[in-house]
Design a protein around this motif. Structure first.
Motif, PDB file in Angstrom:
ATOM      1  N   GLU A 110       0.845  -1.197   0.000  1.00 52.02           N
ATOM      2  CA  GLU A 110       0.000   0.000   0.000  1.00 52.02           C
ATOM      3  C   GLU A 110       0.876   1.241   0.000  1.00 52.02           C
ATOM      4  OE1 GLU A 110      -2.248  -3.269   1.996  1.00 52.02           O
ATOM      5  OE2 GLU A 110      -0.228  -2.440   2.079  1.00 52.02           O
ATOM      6  N   LYS A 111       1.851   1.240   0.882  1.00 49.73           N
ATOM      7  CA  LYS A 111       2.699   2.411   1.031  1.00 49.73           C
ATOM      8  C   LYS A 111       3.532   2.665  -0.220  1.00 49.73           C
ATOM      9  CE  LYS A 111       4.262   4.605   5.095  1.00 49.73           C
ATOM     10  NZ  LYS A 111       4.979   4.538   6.349  1.00 49.73           N
ATOM     11  N   SER A 112       4.125   1.576  -0.740  1.00 53.35           N
ATOM     12  CA  SER A 112       4.917   1.720  -1.973  1.00 53.35           C
ATOM     13  C   SER A 112       4.088   2.342  -3.072  1.00 53.35           C
ATOM     14  CB  SER A 112       5.397   0.351  -2.458  1.00 53.35           C
ATOM     15  OG  SER A 112       6.527  -0.064  -1.767  1.00 53.35           O
ATOM     16  N   SER A 113       2.920   1.786  -3.272  1.00 52.59           N
ATOM     17  CA  SER A 113       2.094   2.189  -4.391  1.00 52.59           C
ATOM     18  C   SER A 113       1.725   3.661  -4.296  1.00 52.59           C
ATOM     19  CB  SER A 113       0.826   1.323  -4.411  1.00 52.59           C
ATOM     20  OG  SER A 113       0.075   1.608  -5.544  1.00 52.59           O
ATOM     21  N   SER A 114       1.278   4.089  -3.135  1.00 55.04           N
ATOM     22  CA  SER A 114       0.856   5.480  -3.001  1.00 55.04           C
ATOM     23  C   SER A 114       2.047   6.410  -3.109  1.00 55.04           C
ATOM     24  CB  SER A 114       0.130   5.696  -1.671  1.00 55.04           C
ATOM     25  OG  SER A 114       1.010   6.090  -0.660  1.00 55.04           O
ATOM     26  N   MET A 115       3.173   5.996  -2.520  1.00 51.10           N
ATOM     27  CA  MET A 115       4.356   6.839  -2.575  1.00 51.10           C
ATOM     28  C   MET A 115       4.863   6.953  -4.006  1.00 51.10           C
ATOM     29  SD  MET A 115       7.401   6.486   0.108  1.00 51.10           S
ATOM     30  CE  MET A 115       8.639   7.757   0.152  1.00 51.10           C
ATOM     31  N   LEU A 116       4.917   5.807  -4.709  1.00 49.87           N
ATOM     32  CA  LEU A 116       5.374   5.835  -6.104  1.00 49.87           C
ATOM     33  C   LEU A 116       4.519   6.776  -6.928  1.00 49.87           C
ATOM     34  CD1 LEU A 116       6.174   2.094  -6.876  1.00 49.87           C
ATOM     35  CD2 LEU A 116       7.747   4.014  -7.006  1.00 49.87           C
ATOM     36  N   THR A 117       3.226   6.667  -6.769  1.00 46.50           N
ATOM     37  CA  THR A 117       2.335   7.493  -7.574  1.00 46.50           C
ATOM     38  C   THR A 117       2.600   8.973  -7.337  1.00 46.50           C
ATOM     39  OG1 THR A 117       0.678   5.738  -7.376  1.00 46.50           O
ATOM     40  CG2 THR A 117      -0.061   7.889  -8.190  1.00 46.50           C
ATOM     41  N   LYS A 118       2.678   9.343  -6.071  1.00 42.54           N
ATOM     42  CA  LYS A 118       2.877  10.760  -5.772  1.00 42.54           C
ATOM     43  C   LYS A 118       4.228  11.265  -6.277  1.00 42.54           C
ATOM     44  CE  LYS A 118       1.570   9.973  -1.414  1.00 42.54           C
ATOM     45  NZ  LYS A 118       1.322  10.187   0.034  1.00 42.54           N
ATOM     46  N   LEU A 119       5.276  10.457  -6.062  1.00 39.03           N
ATOM     47  CA  LEU A 119       6.610  10.911  -6.444  1.00 39.03           C
ATOM     48  C   LEU A 119       6.781  10.981  -7.956  1.00 39.03           C
ATOM     49  CD1 LEU A 119       8.813   9.073  -3.808  1.00 39.03           C
ATOM     50  CD2 LEU A 119       8.369  11.525  -3.981  1.00 39.03           C
ATOM     51  N   VAL A 120       6.232  10.011  -8.666  1.00 36.45           N
ATOM     52  CA  VAL A 120       6.383  10.011 -10.122  1.00 36.45           C
ATOM     53  C   VAL A 120       5.645  11.196 -10.728  1.00 36.45           C
ATOM     54  CG1 VAL A 120       5.696   8.775 -12.206  1.00 36.45           C
ATOM     55  CG2 VAL A 120       6.870   7.557 -10.391  1.00 36.45           C
ATOM     56  N   ILE A 121       4.448  11.460 -10.235  1.00 33.40           N
ATOM     57  CA  ILE A 121       3.695  12.609 -10.766  1.00 33.40           C
ATOM     58  C   ILE A 121       4.440  13.904 -10.457  1.00 33.40           C
ATOM     59  CG2 ILE A 121       1.583  13.947 -10.520  1.00 33.40           C
ATOM     60  CD1 ILE A 121       0.094  11.291 -10.161  1.00 33.40           C
ATOM     61  N   ALA A 122       4.939  14.020  -9.228  1.00 39.01           N
ATOM     62  CA  ALA A 122       5.661  15.239  -8.861  1.00 39.01           C
ATOM     63  C   ALA A 122       6.924  15.399  -9.698  1.00 39.01           C
ATOM     64  CB  ALA A 122       6.008  15.197  -7.373  1.00 39.01           C
ATOM     65  N   ALA A 123       7.641  14.309  -9.935  1.00 43.48           N
ATOM     66  CA  ALA A 123       8.870  14.401 -10.718  1.00 43.48           C
ATOM     67  C   ALA A 123       8.564  14.822 -12.158  1.00 43.48           C
ATOM     68  CB  ALA A 123       9.608  13.069 -10.693  1.00 43.48           C
ATOM     69  N   GLY A 124       7.543  14.201 -12.737  1.00 41.56           N
ATOM     70  CA  GLY A 124       7.161  14.597 -14.079  1.00 41.56           C
ATOM     71  C   GLY A 124       6.776  16.060 -14.134  1.00 41.56           C
ATOM     72  N   ALA A 125       6.003  16.484 -13.156  1.00 42.69           N
ATOM     73  CA  ALA A 125       5.585  17.884 -13.131  1.00 42.69           C
ATOM     74  C   ALA A 125       6.794  18.811 -13.030  1.00 42.69           C
ATOM     75  CB  ALA A 125       4.644  18.110 -11.952  1.00 42.69           C
ATOM     76  N   MET A 126       7.745  18.434 -12.201  1.00 49.22           N
ATOM     77  CA  MET A 126       8.929  19.271 -12.014  1.00 49.22           C
ATOM     78  C   MET A 126       9.674  19.475 -13.323  1.00 49.22           C
ATOM     79  SD  MET A 126      12.172  18.552  -9.498  1.00 49.22           S
ATOM     80  CE  MET A 126      12.709  17.080 -10.334  1.00 49.22           C
ATOM     81  N   ILE A 127       9.848  18.386 -14.065  1.00 46.04           N
ATOM     82  CA  ILE A 127      10.599  18.482 -15.320  1.00 46.04           C
ATOM     83  C   ILE A 127       9.799  19.258 -16.370  1.00 46.04           C
ATOM     84  CG2 ILE A 127      11.780  17.197 -17.125  1.00 46.04           C
ATOM     85  CD1 ILE A 127      12.992  16.936 -14.317  1.00 46.04           C
ATOM     86  N   ILE A 128       8.519  18.934 -16.478  1.00 43.36           N
ATOM     87  CA  ILE A 128       7.703  19.582 -17.510  1.00 43.36           C
ATOM     88  C   ILE A 128       7.553  21.075 -17.217  1.00 43.36           C
ATOM     89  CG2 ILE A 128       5.368  19.700 -18.460  1.00 43.36           C
ATOM     90  CD1 ILE A 128       5.266  16.629 -18.135  1.00 43.36           C
ATOM     91  N   LEU A 148       7.698  27.707 -10.455  1.00 41.06           N
ATOM     92  CA  LEU A 148       6.654  26.672 -10.457  1.00 41.06           C
ATOM     93  C   LEU A 148       7.263  25.279 -10.335  1.00 41.06           C
ATOM     94  CD1 LEU A 148       4.224  28.052 -13.190  1.00 41.06           C
ATOM     95  CD2 LEU A 148       3.915  28.054 -10.707  1.00 41.06           C
ATOM     96  N   SER A 149       8.404  25.090 -11.022  1.00 40.69           N
ATOM     97  CA  SER A 149       9.051  23.780 -11.007  1.00 40.69           C
ATOM     98  C   SER A 149       9.603  23.442  -9.635  1.00 40.69           C
ATOM     99  CB  SER A 149      10.176  23.774 -12.046  1.00 40.69           C
ATOM    100  OG  SER A 149      10.918  22.599 -11.963  1.00 40.69           O
ATOM    101  N   THR A 150       9.960  24.470  -8.877  1.00 39.89           N
ATOM    102  CA  THR A 150      10.548  24.219  -7.560  1.00 39.89           C
ATOM    103  C   THR A 150       9.516  23.686  -6.573  1.00 39.89           C
ATOM    104  OG1 THR A 150      12.051  26.053  -8.029  1.00 39.89           O
ATOM    105  CG2 THR A 150      11.947  25.298  -5.762  1.00 39.89           C
ATOM    106  N   ILE A 151       8.261  23.938  -6.842  1.00 44.87           N
ATOM    107  CA  ILE A 151       7.234  23.459  -5.918  1.00 44.87           C
ATOM    108  C   ILE A 151       7.253  21.932  -5.822  1.00 44.87           C
ATOM    109  CG2 ILE A 151       4.779  23.416  -5.404  1.00 44.87           C
ATOM    110  CD1 ILE A 151       4.618  26.216  -6.787  1.00 44.87           C
ATOM    111  N   PRO A 152       7.107  21.218  -6.961  1.00 46.66           N
ATOM    112  CA  PRO A 152       7.225  19.750  -6.844  1.00 46.66           C
ATOM    113  C   PRO A 152       8.616  19.302  -6.407  1.00 46.66           C
ATOM    114  CG  PRO A 152       6.964  20.419  -9.132  1.00 46.66           C
ATOM    115  CD  PRO A 152       6.713  21.626  -8.312  1.00 46.66           C
ATOM    116  N   PHE A 153       9.621  20.093  -6.712  1.00 45.36           N
ATOM    117  CA  PHE A 153      10.976  19.736  -6.280  1.00 45.36           C
ATOM    118  C   PHE A 153      11.047  19.674  -4.757  1.00 45.36           C
ATOM    119  CE2 PHE A 153      15.473  19.423  -6.466  1.00 45.36           C
ATOM    120  CZ  PHE A 153      16.016  20.305  -5.556  1.00 45.36           C
ATOM    121  N   VAL A 154      10.546  20.722  -4.121  1.00 48.17           N
ATOM    122  CA  VAL A 154      10.554  20.753  -2.659  1.00 48.17           C
ATOM    123  C   VAL A 154       9.701  19.630  -2.091  1.00 48.17           C
ATOM    124  CG1 VAL A 154       9.766  22.099  -0.681  1.00 48.17           C
ATOM    125  CG2 VAL A 154      11.092  23.196  -2.487  1.00 48.17           C
TER     126      VAL A 154
END
Ligand SMILES: CC1=C(/C=C/C(C)=C/C=C/C(C)=C/C=O)C(C)(C)CCC1
Ligand SMILES: CC1=C(/C=C/C(C)=C/C=C/C(C)=C/C=O)C(C)(C)CCC1
Ligand SMILES: CC1=C(/C=C/C(C)=C/C=C/C(C)=C/C=O)C(C)(C)CCC1
Ligand SMILES: CC1=C(/C=C/C(C)=C/C=C/C(C)=C/C=O)C(C)(C)CCC1
Ligand SMILES: CC1=C(/C=C/C(C)=C/C=C/C(C)=C/C=O)C(C)(C)CCC1
Ligand SMILES: CC1=C(/C=C/C(C)=C/C=C/C(C)=C/C=O)C(C)(C)CCC1
Lengths: 248, 248, 248, 248, 248, 248
Positions: A110-128, A148-154
């Motif tokens: 459960e924890k892996s899945s939710s964490m992966l989802t949040k981190l991957v979306i945030a990382a993609g957002a940061m780059i885009i 704007l990019s620094t927000i997901p970075f933080v």
């Protein structure tokens, strides 16, 4: 100049060699960790493989962008150097670097899945969110997107720091040390990229800063991908040994 | 001249063949050592693979740098020969050579870890501190950086000599002999590189010294990488047999 | 002439095909010998692999050295044919051929080790001492270096002859026959190389002798590498069967 | 003409595809025969691999030898078509075809060894003795060498016919049928080559006979190598089943 | 413009890297799911492999279609950009994506078979019916074929929605969540393609819309192929774990 | 025209991708059928591999045969389009398709052997007898050879229909359905080829019919090779399950 062109060219080549060698290592080292941790080495192989492919392309762009003059010096050819290409690399590899770390933590599903989802979306957002600023011509646009990019970075840094700290509680001493080290490596290397992004605000322009940027990017990439992957391997190996896993 | 160009070209090719053959050997020989020592052969494969890749690049630079004249002799083409490229190779392979040796010693994990960290950092420092001197135009700069680079060089030699001596106490006779040999090989080959670095101070310039430098580098590389790797294999094999490991 | 150019070109191609086919055979045949003898097949694979690579390079040099004339005949292009390249090949393969033989003898480790060391050093010396004579322009220099090279040559032959004779005492009849055959093959093929070296002393010059030299070298290489390797395999197979080893 | 050029080109390509497909088959089919017969499939793989390589080279020579005219027809370019290249192929593959057959007979080791030695030497002699005649300009020389080459040819056929007949006595009925078939295939395909050699004596010259020769060679090669190899596989499979070998 | 050309070029390259990395992942991850689910990962590998091949071709067409002007800007070269090539990709990959999903459902063989047949035929029809409209010059023809193509599109969506809903009844909670997610991904990504098809009806023409189309296609492809495949892997993994399958 | 050239080019590429993907599938799917049926998947791999190779060559011929005009349209270049190349493909693949089917029937060895011999000879005759007609310039010759070629065509169809019917008697229901389907696929796809052959008799000439022919051939090839191979796999899988074979 000649020396500056060669330094960048040599470092790009060094990065390609580093990534390919690391990839070979991650494939050959699979039998040395328990099966449950091999997924992290698989993802490490993907990261350095993607990076080697992208550096091959970046090197081609660098070679096309400069030409040897009559006087024995390198001057701009007129063809643009496509450094924004790095964002294509990051869009794939930065999420995968996070995936690697979460997988080697071996959290509950459960924890892996939710964490992966949040981190991957945030990382993609940061780059885009950083890309439009990178290719902007004026500093105003660059600053806006950078902010704007620094927000997901933080957000990513905060989640990782907190989660890694939580996870360390129930780990052997050796693994705890390795986690501390990888957390520092991540902060140190990832912090480099936004600094480079800010170069134009610090009056850094011209050939010398271009060279400094490329040298910095290359070193940071080797540390953030190949070095980080070797530390992931070390964590996986320590955890495997702690669980009684023995070599084949 | 023709003969000198051909000698260097032939030796570069010899080095490529040596590295590729050694890499094939290290892969095919894995089943002949115990699993705990295979990591050293993996790192040996990486070293010679990286070296083959770099020699392929250096050969290309050599071919571009000289052209066949009307009179049937080779003269400079105007394109520079990128010999500083070797530092890129060393920045990766020199640390890996040290890793190889520490791994085959099979020390305790605390000791391995601290030793690896110190040696890798020192090796990186040695190469990086030598690079600005290598591309310098004046001997003053070259001497300064050379001196700075020698500091980690001496540190590495001292640590290795002392540690290898300590380790030998509890080894079988055969392994002790091999350790003594590999220590001598390391000193003999590694010492060559700073000597080449000092060539301009000894009035060695022009085509003949260039040829002598390249011949020396090639021989030293084959001995320091492929030859050293075969000795690492021999140590791993002896230790495996001493531990009762039998062929599959 | 056309026929002569084609004969050499075809024979170089024949040699490449022979080496590649032999290499494939040595890899596919590994399960047919006992594990303790597979190291010899590994070294055989390295030898023919190195040879194929070098013949590929020699063929390229041959093609560059001659061009088709208006009259439909091949004439010198002005680019030199780099036949000294064969010494690069020998510097690697000749020591490996000796290693192969010593390994398949399966002597005690003390004996193997000392014998390998002596033979490899002597083989290297033989090739290196022959190279300056090969590229010399006058027969005096050529004779001097040729004589010096013959010293380690005779030493190697003497050591092999004596050692193979000693070893045969405790072998089954079949293996004894094979050892006698491989000893003769070695003498017959290795003797060819110094004879070719002496060609200029026998007034053999010009296109016809060039062709004869290349034809002779190619045939000797195929016999001394691929043929010799197949005989090594036969010895390893016979010894395996004599020891009760059965196919997987 | 266009149609004739295309027919030969298409057939060369057909031969390459046949050889590669056969090679893939011989590798994938290894688990379907008992281990003692896999050596024959290994040799079959070598034969078709060598043939594919040689046809690739022959195709290149054919393409270089003809050029498309203004009128849309193919005419000679001035570059010679190197058909003597086939002798290089035969020098390797013809002995291997004989080795294949002797190995699948699974004779005693004394008998295999002596038979292999005699057949390989005879096959080599046959090809080498035919080569000077093939490149000769006059029919007298061609006839002389052709006659000399026929001597080992007849010897091989006689040894094979007699030996295969002897071996059949103690084989199951199915294997006997296959041996009879392979003997006929061998005679039928091998007989083609001397007939082609005699073409100039039968007044067969010019473009049409060139095309007929190439078509005949291609078909004979596919039958004598790939087809023959499939029959060797069938014999090995039948013998494996007769001995109780079951699929993995 | 320069930035727009580079964005599309970079995204095509990103897509190639994504597909290749995903393919490597699907191969390396096979041991992590039960044998009965590996067929889905095999099909995933085929999908991303085909996509990488097609993107390689599309990238080539894009590079040929634009050329760098004197002013440092990219302008049309005169060679057409072959975007209809995507239909070739879909004709293979869209049916395979459906096959993937049906296979991982692990329905009874009667149900699988009939469902596969219907879905594959409908998918093929959808793509084939869309192609004439895509290459049409007038909007009337485009609308007609688009409408016809939407019929099998709706049929596929209806069958999938209904079937996936039925299947979910007897699945563990985790698998149910994953099915819901993949159903949404499928709808979201597949819906993108008809929208792009309708671009000319919405007055979207010129360089900017071309760029938007290509960016959208690339993102949709990565999500609909690589992302979808990773979710298929997740479903297969969850189902394997639910059935008691453990890592090798 | 542009659209017609692109359609054929795209379909050739689609066919290559289909064949390669199918080949990868047939290799990866081997563990999913019982060992006795894997030979059919091996032959399927050969068929699609040969086809991919030939389509690669046909695509090259198509590209060479047309060139882009000033007006942005494709016109004949003067180089002929070598469509007769397909006969080279069929000469190998058509017999192999029949071998595939007979092998998956798993008949007794007497029956298999006699049937294989008859079908392979007939298939070869059919293709060879069709080739002179295909390259003929006049319809009389074309008709004569076409008629002769139809004789073995009818024979093959009759033998297959009858034999498949006989075999079905002792098969499970599911296998019976699959046999019926594959028989229909064979008839439907194989029938296409003679129809294309008759195109000149139906007044079909010019660019549009050329495009129709190529489209038809491509679709028929994908169905007759890749599609047929997947059905062979389905039969092998059903028979394996019926015999109690379980996944590894
Ligand atoms: C915060 C920030 C950025 C962050 C970039 C990062 C953190 C990149 C990491 C890249 C890595 C780790 C690559 C390879 O391993 C941007 C996009 C520069 C835009 C400005 C603000
Ligand atoms: C001390 C010293 C140096 C040492 C270099 C060494 C020790 C290089 C070793 C390279 C190897 C071992 C390569 C391949 O195996 C430099 C950098 C020349 C600079 C001058 C001072
Ligand atoms: C004694 C002698 C020589 C011997 C060369 C030999 C013995 C070469 C063997 C090569 C082989 C075995 C190659 C491949 O397998 C030289 C160098 C010509 C120089 C003249 C004297
Ligand atoms: C007797 C004879 C010849 C025989 C050639 C043969 C028998 C060749 C066989 C080749 C094969 C089997 C190739 C591939 O499989 C020559 C040399 C033409 C010369 C004339 C006399
Ligand atoms: C309905 C519809 C269409 C649907 C296309 C679809 C649904 C494509 C899916 C592609 C995928 C999923 C590719 C890669 O994964 C067309 C043909 C545009 C034509 C207009 C109507
Ligand atoms: C009867 C007939 C023919 C039959 C051709 C066939 C049946 C070809 C099948 C090809 C396949 C199945 C290819 C790939 O899978 C020809 C030669 C056109 C000539 C005219 C008469």
């Amino acid at each position: 100049t000649l020396g500056e062109y060669s330094l960048v060219y040599n470092l790009f080549s060094f990065t390609i060699a580093s990534m390919l060698a690391a990839g070979l290592f991650f494939i050959l080292a699979q039998p040395r960790v328990a099966p449950k941790y091999r997924i992290s080495l698989i993802v490490s192989t993907l990261v350095v493989g993607i990076a080697a492919y992208h550096y091959f392309r970046i090197t081609g762009s660098w070679v096309d962008a400069y030409t040897l003059s009559e006087a024995g010096n390198y001057v701009a050819s007129g063809k643009p150097f496509n450094d924004a290409y790095r964002y294509v690399d990051w869009l794939l590899t930065v999420p995968l670097l996070l995936v690697e770390l979460v997988l080697v933590l071996n959290l509950s599903r459960e924890k892996s899945s939710s964490m992966l989802t949040k981190l991957v979306i945030a990382a993609g957002a940061m780059i885009i969110l950083g890309y439009p600023g990178e290719i902007a011509m004026d500093n105003g646009t660059r600053a806006l997107w950078g902010f704007l990019s620094t927000i997901p970075f933080v957000y990513i840094v905060w989640v990782l720091w907190k989660q890694l700290g939580d996870t360390m509680g129930d780990q052997p001493e050796r693994v705890r040390i390795l986690f501390r080290n990888i957390r520092l490596l991540l902060l140190g290397t990832w912090g480099f990229y936004p600094i480079v992004y800010m170069a134009p605000f610090l009056g850094l322009t011209g050939a010398e800063s271009q060279v400094a940027i490329q040298v910095g990017y290359s070193i940071a990439d080797v540390l953030a991908k190949a070095g980080y992957g070797v530390m992931i391997y070390a964590i996986a190996r320590e955890k495997s040994l702690a669980e009684g896993y023995s070599l084949e």
